[in-house]
Design a protein around this motif. Structure first.
Motif, PDB file in Angstrom:
ATOM      1  N   GLY A   1       0.810  -1.213   0.000  1.00 19.20           N
ATOM      2  CA  GLY A   1       0.000   0.000   0.000  1.00 19.20           C
ATOM      3  C   GLY A   1       0.842   1.260   0.000  1.00 19.20           C
ATOM      4  O   GLY A   1       2.028   1.245   0.321  1.00 19.20           O
ATOM      5  N   THR A   2       0.195   2.360  -0.352  1.00 17.91           N
ATOM      6  CA  THR A   2       0.904   3.637  -0.504  1.00 17.91           C
ATOM      7  C   THR A   2       0.312   4.699   0.412  1.00 17.91           C
ATOM      8  O   THR A   2      -0.885   4.672   0.712  1.00 17.91           O
ATOM      9  CB  THR A   2       0.843   4.109  -1.970  1.00 17.91           C
ATOM     10  N   PRO A   3       1.136   5.643   0.873  1.00 16.47           N
ATOM     11  CA  PRO A   3       0.615   6.747   1.678  1.00 16.47           C
ATOM     12  C   PRO A   3       0.031   7.863   0.816  1.00 16.47           C
ATOM     13  O   PRO A   3       0.032   7.797  -0.424  1.00 16.47           O
ATOM     14  CB  PRO A   3       1.845   7.232   2.446  1.00 16.47           C
ATOM     15  N   GLN A   4      -0.453   8.903   1.487  1.00 14.42           N
ATOM     16  CA  GLN A   4      -1.056  10.047   0.798  1.00 14.42           C
ATOM     17  C   GLN A   4      -0.009  10.796  -0.037  1.00 14.42           C
ATOM     18  O   GLN A   4       1.180  10.704   0.208  1.00 14.42           O
ATOM     19  CB  GLN A   4      -1.705  10.997   1.811  1.00 14.42           C
ATOM     20  N   GLY A   5      -0.525  11.557  -1.023  1.00 14.26           N
ATOM     21  CA  GLY A   5       0.356  12.393  -1.834  1.00 14.26           C
ATOM     22  C   GLY A   5       0.435  11.991  -3.290  1.00 14.26           C
ATOM     23  O   GLY A   5       1.394  12.339  -3.984  1.00 14.26           O
ATOM     24  N   VAL A   6      -0.596  11.284  -3.788  1.00 14.30           N
ATOM     25  CA  VAL A   6      -0.614  10.872  -5.186  1.00 14.30           C
ATOM     26  C   VAL A   6      -1.504  11.813  -5.992  1.00 14.30           C
ATOM     27  O   VAL A   6      -2.231  12.651  -5.437  1.00 14.30           O
ATOM     28  CB  VAL A   6      -1.097   9.414  -5.316  1.00 14.30           C
ATOM     29  N   ALA A   7      -1.473  11.668  -7.312  1.00 12.58           N
ATOM     30  CA  ALA A   7      -2.269  12.555  -8.172  1.00 12.58           C
ATOM     31  C   ALA A   7      -3.760  12.347  -7.976  1.00 12.58           C
ATOM     32  O   ALA A   7      -4.550  13.285  -8.156  1.00 12.58           O
ATOM     33  CB  ALA A   7      -1.891  12.335  -9.637  1.00 12.58           C
ATOM     34  N   LEU A   8      -4.168  11.133  -7.576  1.00 13.70           N
ATOM     35  CA  LEU A   8      -5.582  10.855  -7.349  1.00 13.70           C
ATOM     36  C   LEU A   8      -6.195  11.809  -6.324  1.00 13.70           C
ATOM     37  O   LEU A   8      -7.402  12.041  -6.328  1.00 13.70           O
ATOM     38  CB  LEU A   8      -5.752   9.402  -6.891  1.00 13.70           C
ATOM     39  N   SER A   9      -5.360  12.368  -5.473  1.00 13.44           N
ATOM     40  CA  SER A   9      -5.841  13.299  -4.454  1.00 13.44           C
ATOM     41  C   SER A   9      -6.442  14.563  -5.048  1.00 13.44           C
ATOM     42  O   SER A   9      -7.209  15.265  -4.380  1.00 13.44           O
ATOM     43  CB  SER A   9      -4.691  13.692  -3.527  1.00 13.44           C
ATOM     44  N   GLY A  10      -6.092  14.889  -6.293  1.00 11.92           N
ATOM     45  CA  GLY A  10      -6.527  16.139  -6.898  1.00 11.92           C
ATOM     46  C   GLY A  10      -5.589  17.296  -6.623  1.00 11.92           C
ATOM     47  O   GLY A  10      -5.764  18.395  -7.171  1.00 11.92           O
ATOM     48  N   LYS A  11      -4.568  17.071  -5.807  1.00 15.03           N
ATOM     49  CA  LYS A  11      -3.622  18.133  -5.468  1.00 15.03           C
ATOM     50  C   LYS A  11      -2.533  18.301  -6.517  1.00 15.03           C
ATOM     51  O   LYS A  11      -1.884  19.361  -6.570  1.00 15.03           O
ATOM     52  CB  LYS A  11      -2.977  17.844  -4.112  1.00 15.03           C
ATOM     53  N   TYR A  12      -2.313  17.272  -7.315  1.00 18.53           N
ATOM     54  CA  TYR A  12      -1.201  17.274  -8.264  1.00 18.53           C
ATOM     55  C   TYR A  12      -1.684  16.787  -9.621  1.00 18.53           C
ATOM     56  O   TYR A  12      -2.625  16.002  -9.709  1.00 18.53           O
ATOM     57  CB  TYR A  12      -0.079  16.352  -7.770  1.00 18.53           C
ATOM     58  N   PRO A  13      -1.011  17.210 -10.692  1.00 18.70           N
ATOM     59  CA  PRO A  13      -1.382  16.695 -12.014  1.00 18.70           C
ATOM     60  C   PRO A  13      -0.935  15.252 -12.200  1.00 18.70           C
ATOM     61  O   PRO A  13       0.040  14.802 -11.575  1.00 18.70           O
ATOM     62  CB  PRO A  13      -0.631  17.626 -12.969  1.00 18.70           C
ATOM     63  N   TYR A  14      -1.659  14.547 -13.059  1.00 19.10           N
ATOM     64  CA  TYR A  14      -1.225  13.202 -13.432  1.00 19.10           C
ATOM     65  C   TYR A  14       0.015  13.287 -14.301  1.00 19.10           C
ATOM     66  O   TYR A  14       0.400  14.360 -14.793  1.00 19.10           O
ATOM     67  CB  TYR A  14      -2.354  12.469 -14.155  1.00 19.10           C
ATOM     68  N   LEU A  15       0.647  12.140 -14.498  1.00 17.92           N
ATOM     69  CA  LEU A  15       1.915  12.100 -15.205  1.00 17.92           C
ATOM     70  C   LEU A  15       1.723  12.240 -16.715  1.00 17.92           C
ATOM     71  O   LEU A  15       0.740  11.750 -17.284  1.00 17.92           O
ATOM     72  CB  LEU A  15       2.640  10.792 -14.896  1.00 17.92           C
ATOM     73  N   ALA A  16       2.688  12.897 -17.337  1.00 23.35           N
ATOM     74  CA  ALA A  16       2.699  13.068 -18.784  1.00 23.35           C
ATOM     75  C   ALA A  16       4.076  12.679 -19.301  1.00 23.35           C
ATOM     76  O   ALA A  16       5.051  12.587 -18.536  1.00 23.35           O
ATOM     77  CB  ALA A  16       2.377  14.523 -19.146  1.00 23.35           C
TER      78      ALA A  16
END
Length: 286
Positions: free
Chosen positions: A245-260
């Motif tokens: 599992g992963t902690p908070q801070g991913v793009a799914l949060s809406g705080k960051y853009p997804y990867l390009a």
């Protein structure tokens, strides 16, 4: 002990890392795989070291770093195992482990480029502690038995495509998890005596900017609980990989853009090393 596999894909050389030395293990095993890990590899290596039978691998620093384990028979993942990540995903923390699967061909080297799938607009990163199984585990009687079945730990990036995972999933997550190369692993496999898996800092960065920064002490379900729980439903084989599992801070949060295409992701876990991936656009095979 700390293990790595160096060289081109499919022809990696198994090595033991001691300080700044990379010792060639090919006199003991053809690979860091289930058969090797299921045996008494610590005693075999200790005897070989005492007899000075492990030569230093020349030009190790110039070789590609592969995943520190050969392709596993299974990659089993735990979802929502950090309460803050569950919250940023809009979910309540689970009361029992959530399980999904990745395919073995997702496992790749820690610094290999990752291809963004065709049609993807929501490719995401996830730093995770990985467990490598060292002895078959089936119907364990208690969590206290779990570590006897663990060969070691690795750093892993559970790369995810969120639209595939959530919007067109049909209720299962694996569709967004199984693109080739979606599980960069390593650089090292480290035996349990070398790290305190209960308290490891884990972090991720995108284009040099911090994203995730947490500790395995924040996991809802511990390593011991996870291995015991899984053993009630699946027979874990030597060499299998479990992502915790992963902690908070991913793009799914809406705080960051997804990867390009062109983005660079780096992840690190204390004692388990750091990895770096260039994300590249999908291109049709010619």
């Amino acid at each position: 002990m700390k293990f790595a596999r160096l060289g081109d894909p499919g022809t990696e050389i198994p090595v033991l890392i001691e300080g700044d030395r990379h010792l060639d293990l090919r006199s003991l095993t053809s690979d860091v795989d289930g058969d090797f890990l299921a045996g008494d590899f610590r005693a075999r290596i200790a005897a070989a070291l005492a007899a000075d039978e492990l030569p230093e691998l020349e030009d190790a620093a110039s070789l590609r770093i592969g995943a520190p384990i050969a392709r596993p028979s299974a990659v089993i993942c735990i979802g929502m195992n950090y309460a803050a990540h569950a919250a940023e995903s809009g979910s309540e923390p689970p009361t029992i482990p959530i399980i999904f699967l990745k395919t073995p061909n997702t496992v790749t080297g820690p610094n290999d480029a990752v291809t963004i799938p065709r049609g993807s607009e929501k490719t995401d990163w996830e730093v995770e502690l990985g467990i490598v199984i060292g002895a078959r585990a089936s119907y364990l009687d208690s969590p206290e038995e779990s570590l006897a079945h663990v060969a070691g730990f690795v750093a892993a990036n559970d790369v995810s495509e969120r639209a595939f995972q959530i919007e067109v999933s049909g209720g299962q997550w694996s569709k967004g998890k199984i693109a080739p190369g979606f599980n960069p692993t390593g650089p090292w496999l480290v035996t349990p005596d070398e790290v305190d898996h209960h308290s490891l800092g884990l972090r991720s960065f995108v284009n040099g900017e911090p994203r995730q920064d947490s500790n395995t002490s924040d996991m809802i379900f511990s390593v011991e609980h996870i291995v015991h729980h899984l053993s009630q439903y699946v027979t874990l084989e030597p060499g299998d990989l479990i992502l915790t599992g992963t902690p908070q801070g991913v793009a799914l949060s809406g705080k960051y853009p997804y990867l390009a295409s062109g983005d660079v992701v780096e992840i690190e876990i204390d004692g388990l090393g750091r990895q770096r991936q260039d994300f590249v656009a999908w291109e049709a095979q010619r």
